[in-house]
Scaffold this motif. Structure first.
Motif, PDB file in Angstrom:
ATOM      1  N   LYS A  30       5.394  -6.686  -5.387  1.00  0.00           N
ATOM      2  CA  LYS A  30       4.216  -6.017  -4.856  1.00  0.00           C
ATOM      3  C   LYS A  30       4.391  -4.516  -5.011  1.00  0.00           C
ATOM      4  CE  LYS A  30       1.091  -5.808  -0.891  1.00  0.00           C
ATOM      5  NZ  LYS A  30       0.809  -6.287   0.482  1.00  0.00           N
TER       6      LYS A  30
ATOM      7  N   ASP B 271      -3.280  -4.789  -1.221  1.00  0.00           N
ATOM      8  CA  ASP B 271      -3.175  -5.643  -0.044  1.00  0.00           C
ATOM      9  C   ASP B 271      -4.256  -6.714  -0.041  1.00  0.00           C
ATOM     10  OD1 ASP B 271      -0.980  -4.292   0.939  1.00  0.00           O
ATOM     11  OD2 ASP B 271      -2.208  -2.829   2.032  1.00  0.00           O
TER      12      ASP B 271
ATOM     13  N   HIS C 270       2.839  -1.201  -3.689  1.00  0.00           N
ATOM     14  CA  HIS C 270       1.961  -0.730  -2.618  1.00  0.00           C
ATOM     15  C   HIS C 270       1.084   0.439  -3.072  1.00  0.00           C
ATOM     16  CE1 HIS C 270       3.986  -3.287   0.336  1.00  0.00           C
ATOM     17  NE2 HIS C 270       5.105  -2.940  -0.261  1.00  0.00           N
TER      18      HIS C 270
END
Length: 735
Positions: A200, A180, A202
């Motif tokens: 992305k 992030d 996570h």
């Protein structure tokens, strides 16, 4: 007949020649750029970058070109750029052990610059960079502060020098953010500029699947469906590669051939036709000249497992860009290819089911069967349009072609990320709805980008406005007032952006509904609002009762426009009361005037008596008219019959031909362009006006359609700027 067609189909696919990359498309050139900065110790604690690199190494086809770079403070060519063969793979496997997390900085700009080594504008290869990072540009001790001199200079170099090189040499960048803390906005812009994916992960467990998504766009692969733990290999398959992800407590993987032969990692070591790579959580098994029939994987098969094939029969999918934009349709084309030639043989297509499955970012899935034996494409290309995609995130497309003797599958990913952010803020006191469009990245050139709004009003008319950019608020702004009176309005936006490096993108966000007058949740504010508004007929959103459905509709529109109101909606509802107009005082109770009521009743009865007598009179008139019409029709028939006897054969032929040409038209015969305003909506012309610092969307006012420099825009031709003269939403009629 069906059996005969199936036999012919099998023979056709079996006689095809060997697969060669250069015959169909340029060979892939894949450059893998991996972050080894110190922060990767936290974001990738198990160092899954090593098996991920090994996975891509094994999946790269023979004859491709590939190289690997790592970067922290410095950039290192871990595996030299070269042709993929067994020697190159051995170097890559050995080098993967050197991937660590020891870098002191994140020299992302130099890494991308160095990865352009030997990339050319007219390359014979299809060039792609897969970039993995968990951070942002960090060239000093600030930890990635974008405002420091060193980081600002590096960023400017990326925009002005490095990124234009990628664009001019047609090199795509697929970005993979593993934290992030990563500069997601910048990574998304790099992908958008080069038509790449912005992915992305996570968690570190999502790293390998994300790598596969990027790899599938860099090296599109043919697959056969893996159903449970079985898959079918048809006679046209020259080689297959089974990627089997193992569950945490799984037993050793084995493959079972259609004849029952069991292939294990140990037996593969002595076979010239089997290559087996065993890694941390997966097995990758390549079998040359495989036996046709149903194969099975004797293993605890985990998600993301797959079976890739090399075959002379391919499923070709085109038209899906890496970067999607809200509201912009995607035109897909899907076809079977035999030695680079599209299969358009009707016999084959009739026996093939072609289907499309789309999975949205929120997990919703939709499927569609594209093939219809009664309506096959003449050219063999199945076409489908995906319109109004507007949900940010990853879209997964699975295309399947299933025949009687074969199956083909492709899975592709595309990402939708809005370069612009739309915010809506109602001002109840001023009765203005403020709409602002903010650039999501400083890579957007606000001086060249444009935002157009189209406002539909309650009376059915609409107006197009160019929203003005406010440098103070860093946003394009529009203030909507209810100059067409209370009721339901709708704002539609058309964005045409230009990036700092010159890339043009288009976006059409979801429409914004709003009901005027704007209302507040509190009763005192509603009362004050009612006193300010002129007297109007009751419309949606103007009633005062909290439980009136019309007011609830207006409140819902306001809530949709302002997320801050969601918490207010969760408050307990007030006690239900009958709906009434509080602006009109309740009548006082009075004693009934019986005499007056009696006189009104007598008058009503007299009117009804007159109406009954009038009805009887009209009946006589209608009967008379009907008799006259009947007599006239008989006379016309007698005259036409006499005339028909005198007609020559030529006259009859000419009249019949005319009847065919002027007969009743089907919908397909009507040109929709002639019925643009069939629904009664009128497009108001936009008169010229002086520039304002902030556009107020007054439906009765004047708004300048042009840019801040009208003279310059006026000089541009329609060819140079193809859609600023119209609002080209795909689901709208042409205005």
């Amino acid at each position: 007949m069906l059996f005969f067609r199936t036999i012919c189909l099998t023979v056709v696919f079996t006689l095809l020649s060997a697969n060669v990359w250069a015959e169909e498309r340029p060979a892939p050139d894949v450059r893998i750029v991996i972050d080894i900065s110190g922060s990767m110790k936290e974001t990738d604690p198990e160092n899954l970058r090593r098996p991920a690199l090994n996975l891509l190494t094994e999946l790269l086809p023979e004859g491709a070109r590939a190289g690997v770079w790592t970067f922290g403070r410095y950039v290192n060519m871990l595996v030299p750029l070269g042709t993929v063969d067994e020697a190159w793979r051995q170097k890559a496997r050995a080098a993967s052990g050197d991937i660590s997390s020891v870098g002191l900085n994140t020299n992302l700009v130099d890494a991308l610059d160095r990865a352009l080594y030997e990339a050319t504008q007219n390359s014979q290869f299809d060039q792609t960079v897969i970039l993995l990072t968990d951070g942002r540009i960090d060239m000093d001790t600030s930890g990635g502060d974008p405002d420091t001199a060193a980081n600002t200079a590096a960023r400017e170099r990326l925009i002005s020098a490095v990124l234009p090189e990628y664009m001019s040499k047609n090199v795509r960048i697929h970005t993979l953010a593993l934290s992030d803390a990563a500069d997601v906005s910048m990574l998304g812009q790099l992908a958008m500029e080069t038509d790449g994916l912005a992915l992305k992960a996570h968690t570190n467990d999502e790293l390998m699947p994300a790598f596969l998504k990027a790899f599938d766009r860099a090296v599109p692969s043919e697959q056969v469906p893996l159903v449970g733990n079985t898959f079918n290999i048809d006679p046209s398959v020259n080689e297959f590669t089974a990627l089997i992800f193992r569950a945490a407590s799984s037993k050793p993987t084995e493959l079972v051939s259609p004849s029952g032969l069991r292939i294990s990692q140990n037996s593969a070591a002595t076979s010239a036709d089997v290559r087996w790579h065993h890694d941390l959580n997966f097995d990758l098994i390549t079998v040359k000249s495989p036996e046709d029939g149903e194969w099975a994987a004797d293993a605890d098969v985990a998600p993301d497992s797959r079976v890739q094939i090399l075959s002379d029969l391919k499923l070709k999918v085109t038209g899906l860009p890496g970067s999607l934009f809200s509201g912009v349709p995607v035109q897909l084309e899907m076809s079977l290819e035999n030695e680079g030639e599209t299969v358009d043989e009707e016999t084959i297509l009739q026996l093939t089911d072609v289907s499309l499955q789309v999975t949205a970012p929120d997990g919703r899935t939709g499927s569609k069967l594209l093939s219809d034996p009664e309506s096959l494409p003449v050219d063999g290309i199945f076409r489908e349009t995906l319109s109004r995609l507007n949900q940010p995130g990853e879209y997964r497309l699975e295309i399947n072609a299933q025949g009687r003797t074969f199956e083909r599958k492709q899975v592709l990913t595309a990402t939708l990320a809005e370069p612009m952010r739309v915010e809506v803020e109602p001002d109840v006191n001023q009765q203005i709805l403020n709409v602002r469009v903010y650039p999501q990245s400083d890579l957007v050139d606000t001086s060249l980008s444009r935002v157009i709004s189209r406002i539909s009003s309650p009376d059915g008319s609409s107006m197009i406005n160019a929203m003005e950019y406010s440098g103070e608020n860093d946003a394009w702004e529009l203030a909507l007032m209810a100059d067409k009176g209370p009721g339901n309005y709708e704002i539609m936006l058309n964005i045409r952006g230009v990036s700092a490096s010159g890339k043009t993108f288009k976006s059409k966000p979801e429409s914004i509904p709003v009901t005027f007058p704007l209302v507040s949740e509190s009763a005192p504010e509603r009362a004050a609002l009612a006193s300010m508004m002129p007297e109007q007929p009751q419309v949606a959103g103007t009633a005062s009762s909290e439980d009136d459905p019309a007011e609830n509709e207006g409140g819902a529109a306001e809530s949709a426009a302002s997320p801050d109101n969601q918490s207010k909606q969760e408050q307990p509802q007030s006690e239900e009361v009958p709906s009434q107009d509080v602006s009109t005082p309740a009548p006082e109770e009075v004693v009934p005037d019986l005499a007056a009521r009696y006189s009104e009743q007598v008058a009503t009865e007299e009117v009804e008596t007159e109406e009954e007598s009038g009805v009887a009179w009209w009946i006589y008139v209608l009967l008379g008219v009907a008799n006259l019409a009947l007599l006239g029709g008989l006379a016309w028939w007698w005259l036409m019959r006499r005339k028909g006897k005198a007609e020559s054969p030529e006259d009859v032929a000419a009249r019949e031909s005319l009847d065919l040409e002027t007969g009743q038209l089907d919908d397909a015969d009507l040109d929709s362009a002639d019925f643009d305003n069939f629904d009664g909506a009128e497009e108001e012309e936009i008169p010229a006006a002086e520039e304002e610092s902030r556009v107020t969307a007054s439906m009765g006012g004047d708004t300048d359609m042009g840019s801040p420099e009208p003279a310059a825009d006026a000089a541009e031709s329609a060819d140079d700027d193809d859609d600023w003269g119209e609002f080209d939403l795909p689901d709208d009629k042409k205005e």
